[in-house]
Design an enzyme around this catalytic site. Structure first.
Site, PDB file in Angstrom:
ATOM      1  N   ARG A   1      18.873   9.818  48.332  1.00 54.55           N
ATOM      2  CA  ARG A   1      18.646  10.556  49.530  1.00 54.55           C
ATOM      3  C   ARG A   1      19.596  11.525  50.223  1.00 54.55           C
ATOM      4  NH1 ARG A   1      18.226   4.802  52.760  1.00 54.55           N
ATOM      5  NH2 ARG A   1      19.481   4.247  51.478  1.00 54.55           N
TER       6      ARG A   1
ATOM      7  N   TRP B   1      15.066  13.329  40.676  1.00 54.68           N
ATOM      8  CA  TRP B   1      14.252  13.816  39.423  1.00 54.68           C
ATOM      9  C   TRP B   1      15.074  12.547  39.369  1.00 54.68           C
ATOM     10  CZ3 TRP B   1      16.861  17.983  42.844  1.00 54.68           C
ATOM     11  CH2 TRP B   1      18.213  17.344  43.639  1.00 54.68           C
TER      12      TRP B   1
ATOM     13  N   CYS C   1      16.893   3.892  46.752  1.00 59.37           N
ATOM     14  CA  CYS C   1      17.641   5.088  46.584  1.00 59.37           C
ATOM     15  C   CYS C   1      18.296   5.300  46.841  1.00 59.37           C
ATOM     16  CB  CYS C   1      15.972   5.964  47.167  1.00 59.37           C
ATOM     17  SG  CYS C   1      16.465   7.891  46.076  1.00 59.37           S
TER      18      CYS C   1
ATOM     19  N   GLU D   1      18.414   5.319  34.873  1.00 55.96           N
ATOM     20  CA  GLU D   1      17.442   4.551  34.211  1.00 55.96           C
ATOM     21  C   GLU D   1      16.505   4.822  33.610  1.00 55.96           C
ATOM     22  OE1 GLU D   1      15.988   7.893  38.637  1.00 55.96           O
ATOM     23  OE2 GLU D   1      14.947   5.745  38.276  1.00 55.96           O
TER      24      GLU D   1
HETATM   25  N1  ARG Z   1      13.674   3.984  37.625  1.00 56.69           N
HETATM   26  C1  ARG Z   1      11.893   4.252  37.451  1.00 56.69           C
HETATM   27  C2  ARG Z   1      12.288   4.612  36.135  1.00 56.69           C
HETATM   28  O1  ARG Z   1      13.134   4.148  35.286  1.00 56.69           O
HETATM   29  C3  ARG Z   1      12.171   5.529  38.322  1.00 56.69           C
HETATM   30  C4  ARG Z   1      12.254   5.146  39.791  1.00 56.69           C
HETATM   31  C5  ARG Z   1      12.583   6.619  40.842  1.00 56.69           C
HETATM   32  N2  ARG Z   1      13.595   7.304  40.426  1.00 56.69           N
HETATM   33  C6  ARG Z   1      13.793   8.353  40.866  1.00 56.69           C
HETATM   34  N3  ARG Z   1      14.846   8.867  40.226  1.00 56.69           N
HETATM   35  N4  ARG Z   1      13.534   8.887  41.292  1.00 56.69           N
HETATM   36  O2  ARG Z   1      11.058   5.371  35.268  1.00 56.69           O
END
Ligand code: ARG
Length: 376
Positions: A75, A245, A72, A250
């Site tokens: 953090r 968030w 992560c 992602e």
């Molecule tokens: N990578 C995952 C997704 O696209 C989420 C993982 C957690 N991500 C976060 N920003 N807490 O759905």
């Protein structure tokens, strides 16, 4: 469990409990007397084969589990995690309701709050509850007979499972929210639709080229991972959904772009009039940038918290600094920390990390997929 195995398990648990309690009392001056706590926990393990965390221990353990998440990048804010202590909740329907409440609190009208809801732990007598979905909110992936998928191919298996358990399916858009599949204590998995007011979607548009009307693209505001076990001092909380968030990449550089996910780069390139005939036009790279601009623009417009990879990378370096000043060396998995686009433009690329696995932590129990398959 046979007598000797029980004894061994109790001894192992005692060791892990002690390690955790030493960490907690070492970091939190308000924790009280370590020795009397250790004595009480040892006695409880001797009597019952397990022990109960205090609410303060649980909250500390959950926050440190985030701090120890080597993959992560976000953090820096580990101390701000809000912890809902729902350890008395064991039954599927109540878990599903509390998951919806979790999402409402976490969504907070768009100002996303990092949050974890901790349900009943495993005990030596029985497995605790489980949530089979990998996240509280995921879009269904309907697999057709010819193998093509409508929606998110990543969820094709859990979508098929939900269907076998009796889910009639949604309207078959590319963005139907899956029902929760929850296994309460001593129960079979059950289905629960999330109430629509618990799920915030962000419609996606490019700042200069409005797509949403034609494409209907969207993504959900809250990423709430729900299939990992929160392990604290040897105790396993198998149902403990947590969220921070999103970081834009992602969604824009993975969920919508990966060839085995929504695979949108060819379509984006076409709509931008970029020649997709040769990879050397860098059409993928250019489409990727525009898709990620769309994600950032759309979340901003909707007033929903979303990090960008440049800012989050800076914050991660701050986190390394801050932790080092506390005498802790941050453990990290380079391949996950470096963003999936423009890696070397961010400072997290240009260094290496130790990658030891620490506890408390969020862990996956691979054996369980097999258990689960027996219901499918
Ligand atoms: N990578 C995952 C997704 O696209 C989420 C993982 C957690 N991500 C976060 N920003 N807490 O759905």
């Amino acid at each position: 469990m046979a007598g000797r195995a029980k004894l061994r398990a109790a001894r192992e648990l005692g060791r892990e409990a002690e390690e955790f309690l030493r960490l907690y009392h070492g970091e939190e001056p308000t924790a009280g007397d370590l020795d009397s706590r250790l004595t009480a926990v040892r006695a409880e393990i001797g009597d019952t084969g397990t022990y109960h965390h205090t609410s303060a221990e649980l909250a500390f353990g959950a926050r440190v589990a985030w701090r120890n998440s080597n993959r992560c990048i976000g953090r820096l804010y580990w101390r701000s995690l809000q912890v809902r202590d729902l350890r008395h909740v064991t039954e599927a329907e109540e878990i599903a309701e509390e998951c919806a409440t979790h999402l409402r609190i976490a969504t907070n009208g768009g100002r996303i709050r990092p949050l974890i809801s901790v349900f009943a732990p495993d005990t030596p007598e029985r497995r605790g509850p489980r949530i089979w979905n990998e996240q509280l909110i995921r879009y269904a992936g309907y697999r057709a007979a010819d193998g093509t998928v409508t929606g998110d191919p990543r969820t094709a298996d859990v979508t098929a499972l939900a269907t076998r358990l009796g889910w009639p399916g949604g309207p078959h858009t590319a963005f139907d929210v899956l029902p929760l599949v929850v296994e309460g204590v001593g129960d079979k998995p059950r289905l629960f639709e999330l109430p629509s007011d618990a799920v915030l979607h962000v419609p996606l548009d490019h700042p200069e080229r409005p797509w949403s009307s034609q494409w209907g693209l969207r993504w959900h505001a809250v990423p709430a991972v729900s299939d990992m076990c929160l392990e604290i001092g040897g105790v396993c909380y198998g149902a403990a959904p947590f969220n921070g968030w999103y970081m834009g990449t992602e969604i824009g550089a993975r969920n919508l772009a990966d060839v085995d996910r929504y695979d949108l780069l060819p379509r984006v390139a076409d709509s931008l009039g970029i020649d997709t005939g040769s990879v050397r036009s860098l059409w993928k790279d250019r489409a990727l940038v525009e898709l990620n601009r769309a994600v950032l623009h759309s979340f901003d417009r909707a007033g929903v918290t979303l990090a960008d990879h440049h800012t989050e990378a800076e914050r991660f370096l701050q986190h390394l600094d801050r932790e080092r000043r506390k005498g802790r060396e941050v453990q990290a998995d380079w391949a996950w920390i470096v963003p999936p686009m423009s890696g070397a433009t961010t400072p997290v690329f240009h260094r290496t990390y130790e990658d030891r696995v620490l506890r408390p932590g969020f862990v996956r129990h691979p054996r369980e997929a097999a258990d689960g398959a027996s219901y499918a």
